[in-house]
Design a protein around this motif. Structure first.
Motif, short mmCIF file in Angstrom:
data_model
loop_
_atom_site.label_atom_id
_atom_site.label_comp_id
_atom_site.label_asym_id
_atom_site.label_seq_id
_atom_site.Cartn_x
_atom_site.Cartn_y
_atom_site.Cartn_z
N VAL A 1 0.84 -1.20 0.00
CA VAL A 1 0.00 0.00 0.00
C VAL A 1 0.88 1.25 0.00
CG1 VAL A 1 -1.78 1.28 1.25
CG2 VAL A 1 -1.84 -1.23 1.20
N GLU A 2 0.67 2.08 -1.00
CA GLU A 2 1.45 3.31 -1.13
C GLU A 2 1.20 4.23 0.07
OE1 GLU A 2 2.30 6.75 -4.47
OE2 GLU A 2 0.68 5.35 -4.78
N HIS A 3 2.24 4.79 0.60
CA HIS A 3 2.24 5.76 1.71
C HIS A 3 1.98 5.14 3.08
CE1 HIS A 3 2.61 8.90 -1.22
NE2 HIS A 3 1.48 8.54 -1.81
N CYS A 4 1.94 3.81 3.18
CA CYS A 4 1.77 3.16 4.48
C CYS A 4 3.02 3.46 5.31
CB CYS A 4 1.58 1.66 4.32
SG CYS A 4 1.24 0.81 5.87
N GLY A 5 2.84 4.02 6.52
CA GLY A 5 3.95 4.37 7.40
C GLY A 5 4.39 5.82 7.28
N ASP A 6 3.76 6.59 6.38
CA ASP A 6 4.10 8.01 6.24
C ASP A 6 3.70 8.79 7.49
OD1 ASP A 6 4.99 7.56 3.68
OD2 ASP A 6 3.41 8.71 2.69
N LEU A 7 4.40 9.89 7.74
CA LEU A 7 4.03 10.78 8.84
C LEU A 7 2.62 11.33 8.62
CD1 LEU A 7 7.35 12.77 9.34
CD2 LEU A 7 6.43 10.95 10.76
N ALA A 8 1.88 11.52 9.71
CA ALA A 8 0.50 12.00 9.64
C ALA A 8 0.35 13.25 10.49
CB ALA A 8 -0.45 10.91 10.13
N PRO A 9 0.55 14.43 9.88
CA PRO A 9 0.41 15.67 10.65
C PRO A 9 -1.00 15.81 11.23
CG PRO A 9 1.34 16.08 8.47
CD PRO A 9 0.87 14.66 8.49
N ALA A 10 -1.09 16.48 12.36
CA ALA A 10 -2.39 16.70 13.00
C ALA A 10 -3.35 17.38 12.03
CB ALA A 10 -2.22 17.56 14.25
N GLY A 11 -4.58 16.92 12.01
CA GLY A 11 -5.61 17.51 11.18
C GLY A 11 -5.62 17.02 9.75
N SER A 12 -4.64 16.21 9.37
CA SER A 12 -4.61 15.71 7.99
C SER A 12 -5.52 14.50 7.86
CB SER A 12 -3.17 15.36 7.58
OG SER A 12 -2.68 14.31 8.36
N ARG A 13 -5.92 14.21 6.62
CA ARG A 13 -6.78 13.05 6.34
C ARG A 13 -6.23 12.32 5.14
NH1 ARG A 13 -11.43 13.21 9.26
NH2 ARG A 13 -12.04 15.20 10.10
N ARG A 14 -6.39 11.02 5.15
CA ARG A 14 -5.97 10.20 4.01
C ARG A 14 -6.98 9.06 3.89
NH1 ARG A 14 0.18 9.19 3.30
NH2 ARG A 14 -0.01 11.35 2.65
N ALA A 15 -7.71 9.04 2.78
CA ALA A 15 -8.76 8.04 2.56
C ALA A 15 -8.20 6.63 2.62
CB ALA A 15 -9.43 8.29 1.21
N GLY A 16 -8.90 5.76 3.34
CA GLY A 16 -8.54 4.36 3.40
C GLY A 16 -7.38 4.03 4.33
N MET A 17 -6.85 5.02 5.02
CA MET A 17 -5.72 4.80 5.92
C MET A 17 -6.15 5.05 7.36
SD MET A 17 -3.33 3.95 3.81
CE MET A 17 -1.66 4.25 4.31
N VAL A 18 -5.40 4.49 8.30
CA VAL A 18 -5.65 4.66 9.73
C VAL A 18 -4.53 5.52 10.30
CG1 VAL A 18 -5.82 3.44 11.93
CG2 VAL A 18 -6.71 2.37 9.85
N ARG A 19 -4.92 6.59 11.00
CA ARG A 19 -3.92 7.45 11.65
C ARG A 19 -3.62 6.88 13.02
NH1 ARG A 19 -3.22 12.06 14.94
NH2 ARG A 19 -1.64 13.48 14.11
N VAL A 20 -2.37 6.52 13.26
CA VAL A 20 -1.96 5.93 14.54
C VAL A 20 -1.10 6.95 15.28
CG1 VAL A 20 -0.66 4.08 15.65
CG2 VAL A 20 -2.04 3.59 13.63
N SER A 21 -1.58 7.32 16.46
CA SER A 21 -0.88 8.27 17.31
C SER A 21 -1.03 7.80 18.75
CB SER A 21 -1.48 9.67 17.14
OG SER A 21 -0.88 10.57 18.02
N VAL A 22 0.08 7.60 19.45
CA VAL A 22 0.05 7.13 20.83
C VAL A 22 0.50 8.27 21.73
CG1 VAL A 22 0.97 5.45 22.47
CG2 VAL A 22 0.49 4.76 20.11
N ARG A 23 -0.38 8.69 22.61
CA ARG A 23 -0.07 9.79 23.52
C ARG A 23 1.13 9.42 24.41
NH1 ARG A 23 -4.12 13.35 27.09
NH2 ARG A 23 -2.51 14.38 28.30
#
Length: 86
Positions: free
Chosen positions: A31-53
């Motif tokens: 899957v293209e872009h799997c593991g890319d950085l996910a800035p706050a407020g961004s969206r990417r269709a079909g992907m899961v944003r993983v952020s651990v406090r």
């Protein structure tokens, strides 16, 4: 300050951790872009944003399923010991 035994265990290397490295998944995810950085407020269709406090691992986009579980585990491990924000 770290205990003497902790300093002995890791060769005296205590203090501020290093910045997160580029982390490749075990195996190659197709899957293209799997593991890319996910800035706050961004969206990417079909992907899961993983952020651990409290983790030193930044938020990343993963494909659903195994990769997202891997990302969550990585974030959890990098939160051990009071990472940023803990």
């Amino acid at each position: 300050m770290a205990s003497k035994s902790a300093m002995t265990w890791n060769g005296g290397k205590v203090g501020v951790g290093r910045p997160p490295a580029v982390t490749a998944l075990s195996g190659e995810c197709p899957v293209e872009h799997c593991g890319d950085l996910a800035p706050a407020g961004s969206r990417r269709a079909g992907m899961v944003r993983v952020s651990v406090r409290g983790s030193r691992e930044p938020a990343r986009w993963y494909c659903p399923g195994w990769c997202a579980r891997y990302g969550r585990a990585l974030g959890d491990v990098r939160a051990i010991g009071g990472g940023a924000g803990a």
